[in-house]
Design a protein around this motif. Sequence first.
Motif, PDB file in Angstrom:
ATOM      1  N   SER A   1       0.828  -1.204   0.000  1.00  0.00           N
ATOM      2  CA  SER A   1       0.000   0.000   0.000  1.00  0.00           C
ATOM      3  C   SER A   1       0.862   1.254   0.000  1.00  0.00           C
ATOM      4  N   VAL A   2       0.461   2.235  -0.827  1.00  0.00           N
ATOM      5  CA  VAL A   2       1.208   3.479  -0.966  1.00  0.00           C
ATOM      6  C   VAL A   2       0.232   4.639  -1.121  1.00  0.00           C
ATOM      7  N   GLY A   3       0.756   5.868  -1.062  1.00  0.00           N
ATOM      8  CA  GLY A   3      -0.057   7.046  -1.323  1.00  0.00           C
ATOM      9  C   GLY A   3      -0.264   7.264  -2.809  1.00  0.00           C
TER      10      GLY A   3
ATOM     11  N   ILE B   1      -2.519  -0.760  -9.901  1.00  0.00           N
ATOM     12  CA  ILE B   1      -3.310  -0.393  -8.730  1.00  0.00           C
ATOM     13  C   ILE B   1      -4.546  -1.281  -8.720  1.00  0.00           C
ATOM     14  N   VAL B   2      -4.743  -2.037  -7.632  1.00  0.00           N
ATOM     15  CA  VAL B   2      -5.842  -3.002  -7.607  1.00  0.00           C
ATOM     16  C   VAL B   2      -6.914  -2.669  -6.574  1.00  0.00           C
TER      17      VAL B   2
ATOM     18  N   THR C   1      -3.506   0.127  -3.048  1.00  0.00           N
ATOM     19  CA  THR C   1      -2.772  -1.125  -2.966  1.00  0.00           C
ATOM     20  C   THR C   1      -2.349  -1.481  -4.386  1.00  0.00           C
ATOM     21  N   VAL C   2      -1.059  -1.705  -4.539  1.00  0.00           N
ATOM     22  CA  VAL C   2      -0.477  -1.954  -5.858  1.00  0.00           C
ATOM     23  C   VAL C   2       0.089  -3.375  -5.880  1.00  0.00           C
TER      24      VAL C   2
ATOM     25  N   PHE D   1      -4.357   1.091 -13.724  1.00  0.00           N
ATOM     26  CA  PHE D   1      -5.401   0.591 -12.830  1.00  0.00           C
ATOM     27  C   PHE D   1      -5.919  -0.756 -13.324  1.00  0.00           C
ATOM     28  N   ASP D   2      -6.288  -1.609 -12.382  1.00  0.00           N
ATOM     29  CA  ASP D   2      -6.879  -2.911 -12.688  1.00  0.00           C
ATOM     30  C   ASP D   2      -8.065  -3.098 -11.743  1.00  0.00           C
TER      31      ASP D   2
END
Length: 327
Positions: free
Chosen positions: A87-89, A105-106, A217-218, A314-315
């Motif tokens: 997880s990131v900003g 990014i999920v 969350t990536v 994005f996904d």
Amino acid sequence: MLATTVLSVVLVGCSTDEPPAPVLAADGSIDLSGVTLHVGDQVQSVQSVLKVSGQLDELPYKVEWASFTAGPPLLEALNAKAIDLGSVGDSPPVLAQAAGIEARIVSVEERDKANDFLLTRDGTGIRTAADLKGKSVAVAKGSSSHGLLIGLLQQAGLSQDDVTVRYLAPPDAQSAFAAGQVDAWAVWNPYYAVAIASAGAKVVADGTTLSTGYTYTVASTAALADPTTEAAIKDFLVRLVKARAWAAAHPDQWVPVYSQLTNLPASVATVTFDTSRGRAIPIDDRVIARQQELADRFAAVRLIPSAPKVRDFFDDRFNADVTAAQP
């Protein structure tokens, strides 16, 4: 004979290019017992909330944790396949996508309050972002607070050439700020709360209007391409949503444990919780549009060659599962 040979080549090609078919449990679900998810974390924020809420109990797979001080190094580890997700900003994915990192990014969480701040101390003469001209500012390059700093400078009619930007990881920036070696510091929690409590920091501005307010969350594309690992990631994301919802509903139970696990003072843990909580939302056009604005901002100051098409990063395959888990 020729047809048989061609068929053999095709079958061999499929077996080497595609991940193995998932093993099914007796109930027809994917057997996750052989999976180990490698998860990146910052200040134990994800690991601790999952643990305290009980969401790490009876996991059908194993989790190995890696700790990072900020989002950019976490995504570098993701690109190196040292971790599967984290997880990131909002800003780290912009630079990651511009650098060609193989990730997506999920899931998205939208925070209730600003979690990025521009800080200063008494005696610097800084009251607004316009006062940064000729001053020095510490920030972690590519972090969400870096995005805030860029936006504040643009609003004030300043460029990065008008200030001395020192790219420092949060622990180093914290020392430099406390020692008076920089005039200002753009940072997020818990570092913000520590600076307020121990270094006499003053808030010049926050990210209420400039930051997206999103936590992402990536996951690596390699992890997502494997059906068994993909199933484990889906389960992990659902557990994380439930854990964060539990913490939001039980701050009196969550904050003391978070304080103990992270060795943060209770007051700092309380402020950190207050500015970081939010709710899971679907990946949609609104989310993508706000992230595109951020990417355009980074490109405008030439921190990346050009703004990537963020939609491609994005996904939304887990949208239904993630939002259904949000109370």
